[in-house]
Design a protein around this motif. Structure first.
Motif, mmCIF file in Angstrom:
data_model
loop_
_atom_site.group_PDB
_atom_site.id
_atom_site.type_symbol
_atom_site.label_atom_id
_atom_site.label_comp_id
_atom_site.label_asym_id
_atom_site.label_seq_id
_atom_site.Cartn_x
_atom_site.Cartn_y
_atom_site.Cartn_z
ATOM 1 N N GLY A 12 45.038 43.599 52.805
ATOM 2 C CA GLY A 12 43.840 44.274 52.321
ATOM 3 C C GLY A 12 43.735 44.262 50.808
ATOM 4 N N HIS A 13 44.801 43.834 50.133
ATOM 5 C CA HIS A 13 44.749 43.793 48.669
ATOM 6 C C HIS A 13 44.108 42.512 48.157
ATOM 7 N N ASP A 15 41.332 39.804 47.509
ATOM 8 C CA ASP A 15 39.877 39.854 47.455
ATOM 9 C C ASP A 15 39.332 38.545 46.899
ATOM 10 N N ASN A 16 39.330 37.519 47.743
ATOM 11 C CA ASN A 16 38.755 36.244 47.306
ATOM 12 C C ASN A 16 37.341 36.077 47.867
ATOM 13 N N HIS A 17 36.706 37.224 48.159
ATOM 14 C CA HIS A 17 35.316 37.141 48.630
ATOM 15 C C HIS A 17 34.436 36.549 47.542
ATOM 16 N N LYS A 19 30.894 36.372 45.357
ATOM 17 C CA LYS A 19 29.780 37.215 44.927
ATOM 18 C C LYS A 19 28.477 36.535 45.326
ATOM 19 N N ARG A 59 36.594 34.317 38.639
ATOM 20 C CA ARG A 59 36.865 35.138 39.830
ATOM 21 C C ARG A 59 37.899 34.476 40.750
#
Ligand code: SIN
Length: 306
Positions: A12-13, A15-17, A19, A59
């Motif tokens: 859950g850590h 975060d390669n989502h 934008k 990012r």
């Protein structure tokens, strides 16, 4: 004490989502980092699409584009949009394009060492190492010749507060001493001045002297903190004996490059990759004997690491 388990699993850590962007389509590569950018030709970017590509690069740490039909001049123009050219410490560039470096292994080359063949960040022995590297594939093997990257900001985030406190303020000695002695060793067996199929021209003294940089560096645009330690050039820690520094550097190398923090790209002809050299490591593979791999590289000059 039992064996030390280093491997971290996504919890859950990560975060390669992506934008929401208006001018580009972005598809994440792995949970840890990397993304494909689709529907643009880098030779014809608008200011708006360039701004979104820069944002996606910071990012995802590395971004890649398929089917880019570009010339050396197009690659130079793209590089200059990010800033001045970085110093190429290893070659004199290609004819007529001093800032474009050929990264080449011929099909018949049999070499123990290739350019970039261990976990590293580009030219950290310089006072101002490259901020960004741009690599374009012109000819690729049918299999092998992949590149891996490791997200050193994510690796920093997974350290305990105590370890972060220990590292804060430490400086790593970045020097090309080991790499150049390996190059020399293999050059004696083969053609002096060559690394695989590449003509090498280096300033030995300044590359060996190197520079001391923060072990934890802060990204000048995003403010993210990242570990600045790797296999090829990190030789010691300022103010520590080798005996004291080696275990800490080894721990950090293993921590950063564990599988959970990486991504791996299978190249194709006309793939173009950009990576943020301040905040990730990368690794090329010497596993395509019998097949030619021809790439062209440019770099953007970085700041003095802080
Ligand atoms: C490099 O280390 O810049 C080259 C990486 C590669 O050839 O995949």
């Amino acid at each position: 004490m039992g064996p030390i388990i280093l491997n971290i699993h996504p919890t859950g850590h990560f975060d390669n989502h992506v934008k929401e962007y208006q001018h580009i389509i972005v598809i994440p590569l792995s949970a840890a980092m990397g993304a494909e950018i689709k529907d643009v030709q880098v030779s014809a970017l608008t200011d708006e699409s360039f701004a979104e590509i820069s944002d996606a690069l910071y990012r995802h740490k590395m971004v890649y584009f398929r089917d880019q039909h570009i010339s050396h001049t197009d690659q130079e123009n793209l590089t200059r949009r990010f800033g001045e050219f970085g110093l190429d410490a290893y070659t004199e560039g290609v004819k007529g394009h001093p800032d474009i470096q050929s990264v080449l292994k011929e099909a018949d080359a049999r070499t123990h060492m290739i350019f970039g063949g261990s976990w590293h960040t580009d030219s950290p022995f310089l006072e101002r190492p490259p901020a960004i590297t741009i690599l374009r594939a012109v000819e690729t093997p049918p299999f092998g010749g992949d590149t891996m990257w490791a997200n050193s900001a994510l690796a920093y985030n997974f350290l305990s507060k105590k370890m972060k406190d220990v590292l804060s303020g430490l400086k790593v000695h970045m020097s090309a001493e080991n790499v150049l002695s390996e190059v020399q060793k293999h050059a004696q067996e083969r053609d002096p001045g060559k690394l695989g199929s590449m003509d090498i021209k280096v300033n030995v003294n300044s590359m060996v002297e190197g520079n001391f940089h923060p072990i934890v560096r802060t990204h000048p645009v995003t403010g993210e903190k990242a570990l600045y330690v790797e296999e090829s050039y990190s030789m010691g820690i300022e103010g520590m004996s080798e005996y004291e520094a080696a275990p800490l550097l080894n721990f950090l190398r293993e921590h950063i490059t564990q599988p959970a923090f990486t991504c791996r790209l299978r190249w194709q002809k006309d793939t173009l990759v950009l990576w943020d050299n301040r905040i990730c490591l990368h690794h090329a593979f010497n596993d395509h004997d019998g097949y030619r791999r021809e790439m062209y590289r440019t770099t953007v000059l970085g700041e003095v690491p802080q």
